[in-house]
Design a protein around this motif. Sequence first.
Motif, short mmCIF file in Angstrom:
data_model
loop_
_atom_site.label_atom_id
_atom_site.label_comp_id
_atom_site.label_asym_id
_atom_site.label_seq_id
_atom_site.Cartn_x
_atom_site.Cartn_y
_atom_site.Cartn_z
N MET A 1 45.66 -14.94 41.34
CA MET A 1 46.09 -13.65 41.87
C MET A 1 44.88 -12.85 42.39
SD MET A 1 48.98 -12.83 39.03
CE MET A 1 49.58 -11.30 39.68
N GLU A 2 43.75 -12.99 41.74
CA GLU A 2 42.53 -12.33 42.21
C GLU A 2 42.08 -12.94 43.54
OE1 GLU A 2 38.00 -11.35 40.66
OE2 GLU A 2 39.19 -12.82 39.58
N LYS A 3 42.12 -14.26 43.63
CA LYS A 3 41.74 -14.96 44.86
C LYS A 3 42.66 -14.56 46.02
CE LYS A 3 41.91 -19.56 46.69
NZ LYS A 3 43.02 -20.43 46.58
N ASP A 4 43.93 -14.36 45.73
CA ASP A 4 44.91 -14.00 46.75
C ASP A 4 44.89 -12.51 47.11
OD1 ASP A 4 45.84 -16.61 47.05
OD2 ASP A 4 47.36 -16.38 45.49
N GLY A 5 44.10 -11.73 46.37
CA GLY A 5 43.98 -10.30 46.68
C GLY A 5 45.05 -9.42 46.08
N VAL A 6 45.75 -9.93 45.08
CA VAL A 6 46.82 -9.17 44.43
C VAL A 6 46.27 -8.39 43.23
CG1 VAL A 6 49.05 -9.37 43.24
CG2 VAL A 6 48.55 -10.85 45.17
N VAL A 7 45.33 -8.99 42.52
CA VAL A 7 44.77 -8.40 41.29
C VAL A 7 43.27 -8.18 41.48
CG1 VAL A 7 44.24 -8.93 38.86
CG2 VAL A 7 46.51 -9.39 39.76
N ARG A 8 42.79 -7.11 40.90
CA ARG A 8 41.35 -6.82 40.90
C ARG A 8 40.84 -7.02 39.48
NH1 ARG A 8 41.32 -1.75 42.60
NH2 ARG A 8 41.32 -2.46 44.75
N ARG A 9 39.73 -7.73 39.37
CA ARG A 9 39.08 -7.97 38.08
C ARG A 9 37.87 -7.06 38.00
NH1 ARG A 9 35.12 -12.09 36.16
NH2 ARG A 9 35.70 -12.59 34.01
N ILE A 10 37.81 -6.25 36.95
CA ILE A 10 36.71 -5.30 36.78
C ILE A 10 35.91 -5.73 35.54
CG2 ILE A 10 36.09 -2.89 36.40
CD1 ILE A 10 38.96 -2.28 37.58
N VAL A 11 34.65 -6.07 35.76
CA VAL A 11 33.77 -6.50 34.67
C VAL A 11 32.84 -5.35 34.34
CG1 VAL A 11 32.05 -8.18 33.93
CG2 VAL A 11 33.88 -8.88 35.47
N HIS A 12 32.87 -4.91 33.09
CA HIS A 12 31.98 -3.85 32.61
C HIS A 12 30.76 -4.50 31.96
CE1 HIS A 12 35.02 -0.76 33.31
NE2 HIS A 12 35.90 -1.61 32.81
N PRO A 13 29.55 -4.16 32.43
CA PRO A 13 28.34 -4.78 31.88
C PRO A 13 27.98 -4.19 30.51
CG PRO A 13 27.77 -3.19 33.58
CD PRO A 13 29.26 -3.23 33.50
N GLN A 14 28.54 -4.76 29.50
CA GLN A 14 28.27 -4.31 28.13
C GLN A 14 28.41 -5.48 27.19
OE1 GLN A 14 31.56 -1.44 27.96
NE2 GLN A 14 32.55 -2.71 26.43
N VAL A 15 28.00 -5.28 25.97
CA VAL A 15 28.14 -6.29 24.92
C VAL A 15 29.00 -5.70 23.83
CG1 VAL A 15 26.92 -7.71 23.23
CG2 VAL A 15 25.89 -7.28 25.47
N PRO A 16 30.09 -6.34 23.44
CA PRO A 16 30.68 -7.55 24.01
C PRO A 16 31.24 -7.28 25.41
CG PRO A 16 32.18 -6.62 22.40
CD PRO A 16 30.93 -5.79 22.36
N PRO A 17 31.38 -8.33 26.22
CA PRO A 17 31.86 -8.15 27.60
C PRO A 17 33.26 -7.54 27.62
CG PRO A 17 31.25 -10.45 27.17
CD PRO A 17 31.12 -9.71 25.90
N LYS A 18 33.47 -6.66 28.57
CA LYS A 18 34.77 -6.02 28.72
C LYS A 18 35.26 -6.29 30.15
CE LYS A 18 37.02 -1.50 28.56
NZ LYS A 18 36.82 -0.06 28.35
#
Length: 126
Positions: A76-93
């Motif tokens: 879904m992310e590849k198709d442009g339907v969903v956005r993945r948001i990565v927060h640079p923290q530990v543990p990863p969010k």
Amino acid sequence: MNRTHEKVGYLPKGKSDLTPLMAANGVESALKILEGRWKLVILFHLFDGKLLRFSELERAIPLVSQKMLTQQLRQMEKDGVVRRIVHPQVPPKVEYCLTDWGQALCPVLDALLKWSASREESLIEE
């Protein structure tokens, strides 16, 4: 023998240059984006601008495996339907939300639900 597209007038004449073949191809490409056992369920959980972590989606859809949820979200992310948001923290969010284009599916899926409900109502009346 008459062809189906000659019997059924889906498009008003003169309003579109879309041929039946072009329409069929468009629908097929749209369905390829939505195909997958869990994609529609994921979409419904993310509608209304919801921002959900992977673990929240996992809890919301208890029958899906981690592997399958990951695969479906990646597609879904590849198709442009969903956005993945990565927060640079530990543990990863990591959080997921719908893109504007993905959010535009809401009225389409509402119409699909109404169409399905009308089918069920007609079966009950019979």
